[in-house]
Design a protein around this motif. Structure first.
Motif, short mmCIF file in Angstrom:
data_model
loop_
_atom_site.label_atom_id
_atom_site.label_comp_id
_atom_site.label_asym_id
_atom_site.label_seq_id
_atom_site.Cartn_x
_atom_site.Cartn_y
_atom_site.Cartn_z
N ARG A 83 3.48 9.74 4.48
CA ARG A 83 4.77 10.16 4.29
C ARG A 83 5.70 8.82 4.53
O ARG A 83 6.55 8.68 3.66
CB ARG A 83 5.21 11.25 5.22
CG ARG A 83 6.62 11.51 4.65
CD ARG A 83 7.19 12.99 5.23
NE ARG A 83 8.37 13.40 4.98
CZ ARG A 83 9.01 14.61 5.56
NH1 ARG A 83 8.55 15.81 6.03
NH2 ARG A 83 10.39 14.81 5.05
N ILE A 84 5.42 8.07 5.61
CA ILE A 84 6.29 6.91 5.80
C ILE A 84 5.81 5.94 4.88
O ILE A 84 6.72 5.22 4.11
CB ILE A 84 5.82 6.32 7.20
CG1 ILE A 84 6.20 7.50 8.32
CG2 ILE A 84 6.42 4.90 7.32
CD1 ILE A 84 5.79 7.11 9.69
N ASP B 12 1.42 11.79 8.57
CA ASP B 12 2.76 11.40 8.65
C ASP B 12 2.79 9.93 8.24
O ASP B 12 3.74 9.61 7.67
CB ASP B 12 2.85 11.33 10.22
CG ASP B 12 3.05 12.75 10.71
OD1 ASP B 12 3.34 13.33 10.05
OD2 ASP B 12 2.81 12.92 12.04
N TRP C 41 11.17 8.98 9.24
CA TRP C 41 10.06 10.01 9.77
C TRP C 41 9.29 9.55 11.00
O TRP C 41 9.07 8.42 10.97
CB TRP C 41 8.97 10.44 8.45
CG TRP C 41 8.20 11.54 8.88
CD1 TRP C 41 6.69 11.37 9.32
CD2 TRP C 41 8.26 12.92 8.96
NE1 TRP C 41 6.12 12.68 9.58
CE2 TRP C 41 7.17 13.59 9.39
CE3 TRP C 41 9.78 13.52 8.64
CZ2 TRP C 41 7.17 14.84 9.31
CZ3 TRP C 41 9.60 15.14 8.56
CH2 TRP C 41 8.36 15.62 8.94
N LYS C 42 8.99 10.42 11.86
CA LYS C 42 8.21 10.01 13.14
C LYS C 42 6.85 10.61 13.01
O LYS C 42 6.70 11.69 12.45
CB LYS C 42 9.24 10.50 14.17
CG LYS C 42 10.52 9.97 14.42
CD LYS C 42 10.70 8.37 14.51
CE LYS C 42 12.12 8.00 14.55
NZ LYS C 42 12.12 6.61 14.99
N ASP D 241 9.76 6.95 3.22
CA ASP D 241 10.56 7.64 4.20
C ASP D 241 10.54 7.02 5.64
O ASP D 241 9.71 7.62 6.52
CB ASP D 241 10.43 9.07 4.33
CG ASP D 241 11.28 9.89 5.20
OD1 ASP D 241 12.11 9.58 5.69
OD2 ASP D 241 10.82 11.16 5.35
#
Length: 717
Positions: free
Chosen positions: A345-346, A342, A353-354, A350
């Motif tokens: 991806r951040i 995650d 995104w959480k 992004d």
């Protein structure tokens, strides 16, 4: 590498880092334990070997001392026999009235028995008479301590026994010696008893075999040899020690103490033990030097085997620890893998995104913290972008040029719109380049010099003349300021430039107009004075002379007004190339009629300076006429080149300037009149880096030196 690359290391996993950390910890723990155990064992090993060495050496010393005590008891048993032998020698010495050459030593030897030999030693320590020919003439001075001992005996009274020792000359057989001074203390009488049984009797109490048995109990001893204080091998004086051993023996004997000598080339350490057996009661020194050669290679071999054993144990412990760490790291890294994906991806941008939820409390806290951090980051980025846009637009709209460069390499990193207009360079052509890549060489050198001044002083302010986009002459005021980093080291240079062409032109016009008005009023005063005085004259010639002065003053007023009109038409800001002689002639034209011999001898030199150059020369001419009066008859302007600079020399034969006023005359409103003439001269020349000084001799006229730097003058072909 950017931030994305730092967070996204795709070829490595958290479990790998965890495994590496655990392995690293295991290596440290196993290493520390192994090293500590090895060091403790080695210390114990060293202590045991040192204890064994000390014990061996102490046993050897005790054995030799015990043997020496046995020798002493045996020697003492012969003292009475030696004392009785001296009775016959003393009787013979008295019979011959103390003349040794008349003594019958052979008869005494026969009466005492063949084992005895008689020696007579003189004051010089030499055996002068003896029944034992090999030692006749033996000089004891070569043995200082023994000669001192003999001298003490000669000056004393009584009987002085000695040990059983090897004779110094002859066959080296064992002899029991004793000494007695003559009654007149001129000689020392010596008896030597040599029994064939000495060797056999002493062999029964030899220490060599006991020393060898002691040495055999120490596996690190390679060899043992025993020497006397003469450096001879005990029991075998025919063996000559090598030079290094001889030097060591002499040092031990001299200092009468132990000595250790390392021999790394052979892997050995040689220990010399000095066993002090000398007694004040006896003259000879039976002390012994025991040479013990230790084999260091055996010790190193045992230490190496010990180290190999500990290394094997450490390797086995590492293998078990690494296998355990591998299993444990895999188990601990599984919950983190989802969070890493995650975050990856951040990090790709992004920010909406959480972080995926987990079931573990600790990771739930981490999940919430990361989500809050991403939200704060997103908000902060937007605020920074808005602020940056606002600041960029605000600086671009400023009416002054603003630029920023790196203090280390001089490359520009910011360039606003006004900078584009002033310097005629677009921002895309400037960013990432230095002054040498953007401007002419002379201008780049000037900028670099000002940058160095800014770094040293923290700021720098300067004026510069140059063309604008339409190639019109402009006047700029430039200020640069140093911006340091958090450590106080130079990081950036912030610069601001403002076009002051209009303000400078107005200021200069006002100054010139003010001075010109003063000059015109002076000329009008001359005209009025001449007209009034002409009314008082009756002859036509006198009246005509006053009219001629009036015409000259009118002509001067007309020329000055015309000069001002020309400057207004051409502009008085931008420098230009001007012929020095022509400018000087224009200055002469501004003067009223004068009988002074004024000449310019400057050749075809041209100077790049302010259009007011004629006004500079006019002020110098006016200054000469105002202060010199009738003494002034000649004025010259000459030129020469010195050290790549052009020197213009203005000189007259007037009264000159006092030494204490040579600097003050260039100050604002100093002197008579307006007080701005020479001040104006210095300022006008200074616009193009031209300097002026007065270095004439008081009473012999003025001498103004005008120095034009390289690049600001040329020779017209």
């Amino acid at each position: 590498m950017d931030g994305k690359g730092i967070l996204n290391v795709r070829n490595r996993s958290f479990s790998l880092y965890l495994l590496i950390a655990m392995v690293f910890l295991i290596v440290i723990v196993v290493g520390l334990v192994s090293v500590n155990d090895y060091n403790n064992t080695k210390k114990m090993f060293d202590r045991n070997s040192q204890h064994l060495q000390r014990q061996t050496e102490q046993d050897i010393i005790a054995t030799i001392r015990l043997t020496d005590e046995s020798y002493t008891l045996y020697d003492t048993s012969l003292n009475d026999q030696m004392r009785r032998g001296f009775d016959a020698v003393l009787l013979e010495y008295q019979r011959t009235d103390g003349i040794p050459s008349r003594m019958d030593l052979m008869k005494i030897k026969h009466d005492l028995g063949d084992p005895f030999d008689i020696y007579i030693i003189n004051e010089s320590g030499v055996i002068e008479f003896t029944t034992y020919a090999p030692e006749l003439g033996l000089d004891f001075k070569k043995t200082p301590y023994f000669f001192t001992y003999l001298t003490t005996i000669r000056n004393s009274e009584g009987f002085f026994p000695d040990h059983i020792v090897e004779e110094m000359s002859g066959s080296g057989q064992l002899r029991k010696f004793a000494y007695m001074p003559t009654p007149d203390h001129r000689y020392v009488l010596e008896l030597g008893l040599a029994k064939p049984a000495f060797s056999g009797e002493r062999s029964a109490i030899q220490y060599r075999e006991a020393v060898d048995r002691i040495a055999s109990a120490n596996p690190y001893i390679d060899q043992i040899r025993i020497f006397n204080v003469w450096g001879d091998l005990a029991g075998n004086s025919s063996v000559e020690p090598d030079s290094s051993t001889r030097i060591a023996l002499e040092q031990v004997t001299r200092q009468r103490g132990d000595l250790s000598v390392a021999r790394p080339e052979t892997g050995q350490t040689v220990k010399y033990l000095f066993i002090d057996l000398k007694s004040e009661q006896y003259g000879s020194d039976p002390s012994r030097i025991v040479e013990i050669t230790y084999d260091d290679t055996l010790f190193m071999k045992n230490a190496g085997e010990h180290a190999q054993f500990h290394l094997l144990i450490a390797i086995l412990a590492l293998i078990v620890g690494i296998c355990s760490a591998f299993v444990l790291s895999r188990h601990l890294s599984d919950p983190i893998a989802g969070i890493v994906r995650d975050v990856d991806r951040i990090s790709d941008g992004d920010l909406d995104w959480k972080i995926s939820p987990t079931n573990l409390k600790e990771f739930q806290v981490l999940e919430q913290s990361i989500n809050r951090m991403v939200l704060s980051l997103k908000t902060g980025i937007m605020e920074v972008q808005d602020e940056k846009t606002f600041q960029q637009e605000m600086i671009n709209q400023l009416p002054v040029a603003v630029f920023v460069k790196n203090a280390t390499d001089g490359k520009y990193i910011f360039w606003n719109k006004t900078s584009e207009e002033i310097y005629c360079l677009k921002i895309s052509d400037v960013i990432g380049k230095t002054a040498r890549e953007l401007f002419p060489e002379f201008m780049a050198k000037e900028i670099e010099a000002h940058d160095r001044e800014t770094i040293i002083n923290g700021r720098c302010a300067r004026n510069r003349n140059g063309p604008d986009a339409q190639n019109r002459g402009r006047f700029f005021h430039i200020v640069t300021v140093l911006i340091p980093d958090s450590a106080g080291k130079p990081r950036y240079i912030l610069g601001m430039a403002q076009d002051l062409t209009g303000e400078a032109a107005l200021l200069k016009q006002d100054l010139i107009s003010s001075i010109t008005r003063g000059d015109i009023l002076d000329q009008l005063a001359v005209i009025m004075n001449s007209l009034e005085r002409a009314q008082l004259k009756t002859s036509e010639d006198a009246i005509q002379a006053f009219f001629d002065n009036t015409i000259g003053s009118v002509e001067s007023i007309r020329n000055q007004i015309g000069f001002m009109r020309t400057l207004q038409d051409l502009g008085i800001v931008s420098p230009k190339w001007q012929n020095a002689a022509t400018a000087f002639e224009s200055a002469i034209a501004l003067m009223s009629v004068s009988r002074t011999d004024i000449r310019a001898e400057t050749g075809n030199f041209e100077v790049y300076t302010d259009p007011l150059l004629p006004r500079v020369f006019y002020e110098l001419l006016e200054n000469s006429h105002r202060h010199s009066g009738r003494q002034l008859t000649a004025i010259r302007l000459s030129a020469h080149i010195s050290e790549k600079s052009l020197h213009l020399i203005y000189a007259d034969n007037g009264v000159g300037i006092p030494c204490d006023q040579k600097q003050k005359i260039f100050e604002f409103r100093y002197g008579t009149g307006t007080g701005m003439g020479l001040f104006l001269v210095r300022e006008i020349l200074g616009f193009t880096a031209i300097t002026i000084t007065e270095n004439g001799e008081p009473g012999n006229g003025v001498r103004f030196g005008i120095i034009v730097p390289k690049g600001k003058w040329r020779v017209r072909e």
